[in-house]
Motif scaffolding. Structure first.
Motif, PDB file in Angstrom:
ATOM      1  N   ASP A 189      14.216 -74.999  62.816  1.00 53.36           N
ATOM      2  CA  ASP A 189      13.449 -73.509  62.763  1.00 53.36           C
ATOM      3  C   ASP A 189      11.862 -74.053  62.692  1.00 53.36           C
ATOM      4  O   ASP A 189      10.952 -73.440  63.429  1.00 53.36           O
ATOM      5  CB  ASP A 189      13.805 -72.856  61.776  1.00 53.36           C
ATOM      6  N   TYR A 237      10.975 -66.540  73.004  1.00 53.43           N
ATOM      7  CA  TYR A 237      11.182 -67.463  71.742  1.00 53.43           C
ATOM      8  C   TYR A 237      12.819 -67.582  71.287  1.00 53.43           C
ATOM      9  O   TYR A 237      13.161 -67.843  70.201  1.00 53.43           O
ATOM     10  CB  TYR A 237      10.439 -66.777  70.424  1.00 53.43           C
ATOM     11  N   GLU A 270      17.228 -63.086  66.268  1.00 54.73           N
ATOM     12  CA  GLU A 270      16.946 -63.106  65.075  1.00 54.73           C
ATOM     13  C   GLU A 270      15.669 -64.349  64.968  1.00 54.73           C
ATOM     14  O   GLU A 270      15.334 -64.296  63.583  1.00 54.73           O
ATOM     15  CB  GLU A 270      18.328 -63.964  64.416  1.00 54.73           C
ATOM     16  N   TYR A 271      15.386 -64.939  65.835  1.00 53.01           N
ATOM     17  CA  TYR A 271      14.164 -65.763  65.664  1.00 53.01           C
ATOM     18  C   TYR A 271      12.896 -65.095  65.407  1.00 53.01           C
ATOM     19  O   TYR A 271      11.836 -65.547  64.884  1.00 53.01           O
ATOM     20  CB  TYR A 271      13.812 -66.778  66.659  1.00 53.01           C
ATOM     21  N   ALA A 272      12.828 -63.722  65.673  1.00 53.09           N
ATOM     22  CA  ALA A 272      11.501 -63.004  65.770  1.00 53.09           C
ATOM     23  C   ALA A 272      10.926 -62.933  64.253  1.00 53.09           C
ATOM     24  O   ALA A 272       9.706 -63.135  64.276  1.00 53.09           O
ATOM     25  CB  ALA A 272      12.007 -61.451  66.117  1.00 53.09           C
ATOM     26  N   LYS A 273      11.966 -63.021  63.164  1.00 51.90           N
ATOM     27  CA  LYS A 273      11.325 -62.702  61.901  1.00 51.90           C
ATOM     28  C   LYS A 273      10.566 -64.099  61.610  1.00 51.90           C
ATOM     29  O   LYS A 273       9.725 -64.024  60.667  1.00 51.90           O
ATOM     30  CB  LYS A 273      12.250 -62.548  60.999  1.00 51.90           C
ATOM     31  N   LEU A 274      11.010 -65.168  62.118  1.00 50.23           N
ATOM     32  CA  LEU A 274      10.195 -66.575  62.118  1.00 50.23           C
ATOM     33  C   LEU A 274       8.853 -66.748  62.953  1.00 50.23           C
ATOM     34  O   LEU A 274       7.882 -66.954  62.525  1.00 50.23           O
ATOM     35  CB  LEU A 274      11.257 -67.733  62.304  1.00 50.23           C
ATOM     36  N   PHE A 323       7.473 -64.201  64.967  1.00 48.41           N
ATOM     37  CA  PHE A 323       6.229 -63.284  65.099  1.00 48.41           C
ATOM     38  C   PHE A 323       5.280 -63.494  64.007  1.00 48.41           C
ATOM     39  O   PHE A 323       4.088 -63.490  64.333  1.00 48.41           O
ATOM     40  CB  PHE A 323       6.826 -61.754  64.578  1.00 48.41           C
ATOM     41  N   PRO A 324       5.512 -63.822  62.702  1.00 50.94           N
ATOM     42  CA  PRO A 324       4.352 -63.939  61.723  1.00 50.94           C
ATOM     43  C   PRO A 324       3.533 -65.310  62.094  1.00 50.94           C
ATOM     44  O   PRO A 324       2.134 -65.392  62.040  1.00 50.94           O
ATOM     45  CB  PRO A 324       5.119 -64.370  60.438  1.00 50.94           C
TER      46      PRO A 324
END
Length: 190
Positions: free
Chosen positions: A138, A158, A162-166, A168-169
């Motif tokens: 990740d 990306y 489920e990778y959006a939470k990692l 995006f920030p």
């Protein structure tokens, strides 16, 4: 809209035309080797937005990707595709460097929004998760996306949602850091 074969994509385009939803579609994707039958089906469906993938047989280095974009954009415009996002194509870790350099160069030379699926560099690295664990995979995926943003990417593909939470920030932080440079150069950041 995307699909594995021309036949599947053309059938999808026929549905889009019949349903009258062409203005809501970003076609994923065309490339320098796309056949005229597919491009004609895109035009017939009324789809005007597409991703242009600048990677394929004989198109490996960053200079070749830029040349492929330049060569293909006018062809796409002749089929009514005038909203083009240029995907510089990532298959593995080495291609991430070429894709990133192509992003910068395409934006500089022809001004089209450019980005890539940087996560593919890590997704193809099969032994990484097995040998180092999911967390390392990740972190490497996020790093790949940040590298593309640092090269000027306007968008990042990306991977699974489920990778959006990692991602995006991390991208927001990179954008904030890079916005300082723009402000120093006199650009207004909204």
């Amino acid at each position: 809209l995307g699909g594995i074969t021309d036949k599947v994509r053309i059938a999808g385009l026929e549905y889009i035309r019949e349903a009258g939803i062409a203005d809501r579609i970003v076609y994923n994707s065309v490339n320098p080797h796309s056949r005229s039958e597919e491009l004609e089906a895109i035009a017939k469906a009324g789809v005007s937005a597409s991703i242009l993938l600048t990677f394929g047989p004989g198109i490996i280095g960053w200079k070749q990707r830029v040349e492929a974009a330049e060569r293909t954009i006018e062809k796409l415009r002749s089929y009514g595709i005038d909203k083009i996002l240029v995907d510089t194509g990532v298959l593995d870790v080495p291609s991430l460097g070429s894709a990133s350099m192509a992003i910068w160069s395409i934006k500089d030379r022809i001004g089209y929004p450019s980005g890539c699926g940087a996560h593919n560099a890590v997704a193809s690295w099969r032994s990484l998760r097995r040998s180092m664990g999911r967390e390392v995979r990740d972190v490497c995926g996020i790093s790949a996306s940040i590298l593309a943003v640092a090269a000027g990417a306007d968008f990042i593909l990306y991977g699974p949602i489920e990778y959006a939470k990692l991602v995006f920030p991390a991208i927001a932080m990179a954008d904030a850091a890079l916005s300082q440079v723009k402000m120093e150069d006199g650009f207004r950041i909204d």
